[in-house]
Design a protein around this motif. Structure first.
Motif, PDB file in Angstrom:
ATOM      1  N   SER A  71       0.854  -0.934   0.120  1.00  0.00           N
ATOM      2  CA  SER A  71       0.464   0.262   0.008  1.00  0.00           C
ATOM      3  C   SER A  71       0.913   0.559  -0.025  1.00  0.00           C
ATOM      4  O   SER A  71       0.885   2.669  -0.622  1.00  0.00           O
ATOM      5  N   CYS A  75       1.422   3.835  -3.230  1.00  0.00           N
ATOM      6  CA  CYS A  75       0.513   5.589  -3.121  1.00  0.00           C
ATOM      7  C   CYS A  75       1.305   6.827  -4.196  1.00  0.00           C
ATOM      8  O   CYS A  75       1.256   7.413  -4.348  1.00  0.00           O
ATOM      9  N   MET A  79      -1.552   2.496  -9.752  1.00  0.00           N
ATOM     10  CA  MET A  79      -2.461   1.240  -9.108  1.00  0.00           C
ATOM     11  C   MET A  79      -2.421  -0.190  -9.806  1.00  0.00           C
ATOM     12  O   MET A  79      -2.691   0.258 -11.000  1.00  0.00           O
ATOM     13  N   LEU A 102      -6.706  -4.552  -4.062  1.00  0.00           N
ATOM     14  CA  LEU A 102      -5.895  -3.579  -4.287  1.00  0.00           C
ATOM     15  C   LEU A 102      -7.526  -3.027  -4.222  1.00  0.00           C
ATOM     16  O   LEU A 102      -8.332  -2.890  -4.835  1.00  0.00           O
ATOM     17  N   LYS A 104      -8.532   1.676  -4.005  1.00  0.00           N
ATOM     18  CA  LYS A 104      -7.871   3.622  -4.432  1.00  0.00           C
ATOM     19  C   LYS A 104      -9.267   4.109  -4.365  1.00  0.00           C
ATOM     20  O   LYS A 104     -10.161   3.783  -5.137  1.00  0.00           O
ATOM     21  N   ASP A 105      -9.328   5.597  -3.481  1.00  0.00           N
ATOM     22  CA  ASP A 105     -10.414   6.423  -3.598  1.00  0.00           C
ATOM     23  C   ASP A 105     -11.593   5.502  -3.094  1.00  0.00           C
ATOM     24  O   ASP A 105     -12.619   6.431  -3.163  1.00  0.00           O
ATOM     25  N   ASP A 140      -2.456   6.124   4.056  1.00  0.00           N
ATOM     26  CA  ASP A 140      -2.953   7.475   3.793  1.00  0.00           C
ATOM     27  C   ASP A 140      -1.532   7.866   2.523  1.00  0.00           C
ATOM     28  O   ASP A 140      -0.383   8.173   3.177  1.00  0.00           O
ATOM     29  N   CYS A 141      -2.309   8.353   1.452  1.00  0.00           N
ATOM     30  CA  CYS A 141      -1.500   8.425   1.316  1.00  0.00           C
ATOM     31  C   CYS A 141      -1.794  10.328   0.522  1.00  0.00           C
ATOM     32  O   CYS A 141      -1.077  10.604  -0.346  1.00  0.00           O
ATOM     33  N   THR A 144      -5.839  10.087  -0.507  1.00  0.00           N
ATOM     34  CA  THR A 144      -6.463   9.193  -1.215  1.00  0.00           C
ATOM     35  C   THR A 144      -5.750   8.159   0.166  1.00  0.00           C
ATOM     36  O   THR A 144      -4.978   8.373   0.657  1.00  0.00           O
ATOM     37  N   VAL A 146      -4.503   3.998  -0.076  1.00  0.00           N
ATOM     38  CA  VAL A 146      -4.723   2.848  -0.484  1.00  0.00           C
ATOM     39  C   VAL A 146      -4.666   1.755   0.468  1.00  0.00           C
ATOM     40  O   VAL A 146      -3.875   1.485   1.168  1.00  0.00           O
ATOM     41  N   THR A 148      -4.693  -3.066   0.517  1.00  0.00           N
ATOM     42  CA  THR A 148      -4.592  -3.978  -0.621  1.00  0.00           C
ATOM     43  C   THR A 148      -4.662  -5.006   0.711  1.00  0.00           C
ATOM     44  O   THR A 148      -4.326  -4.730   1.381  1.00  0.00           O
TER      45      THR A 148
END
Length: 155
Positions: A71, A75, A79, A102, A104-105, A140-141, A144, A146, A148
């Motif tokens: 994860s 970032c 992806m 995976l 994201k968002d 924490d990117c 957003t 991510v 996993t």
């Protein structure tokens, strides 16, 4: 009269600036914040496995470490499911079978897991009886999050 008009115009401009600034700040504060918790994802996935008659996954710290590393790296790169096996080997998870989901968002655990359940390839990992262990990593990117989830056959 001219002085009052100029003074009024100055107050209107200052007032509009304050309103705009406050609205802009409020927009940032009110933006939805991702709230994804590993324990909730683990529970929701195991609930689905139970619902379809598959044994619950055991939580594995090695898989968790690898999923967290994955994860974190996602970032900074696009992806993709490419190249997750080297990370598994790096954390010394040696299994005959390993899978990866995976996300994201997403902004909630429930919506994210429902998205996985509605995706045939992600759902295959969730309900696959060959998988007996799992680990989940959330990164924490900035703007957003991510997530996993790794699935394995045993270390």
């Amino acid at each position: 009269m001219k002085k009052w008009f100029i003074l009024l115009a100055v107050f209107v401009v200052i007032g509009l600036g304050v309103v705009y600034s406050t609205a802009k700040t409020a927009t940032k504060v009110l933006a939805p914040q991702p709230d994804i918790q590993e324990t909730t994802v683990y529970k929701l996935v195991n609930d689905e496995r139970t619902r379809v008659g598959v044994t619950k996954l055991v939580y594995d710290e090695t898989l968790e470490l690898g999923a967290q590393m994955r994860s974190d790296e996602l970032c900074n790169i696009p992806m993709s499911h490419d190249n997750f096996v080297p990370t598994a080997l790096e954390v010394k998870y040696h299994a005959k079978l390993i899978g990866e989901n995976l996300a994201k968002d997403w902004y909630s655990d429930e919506e994210m897991v429902t998205g996985w359940i509605n995706s045939p390839t992600h759902y295959e990992n969730i309900k696959n009886p060959a998988f007996v262990e799992t680990g989940i990593g959330v990164a924490d990117c900035g703007e957003t999050v991510v997530v996993t989830q790794w699935f394995g056959t045993g270390n």
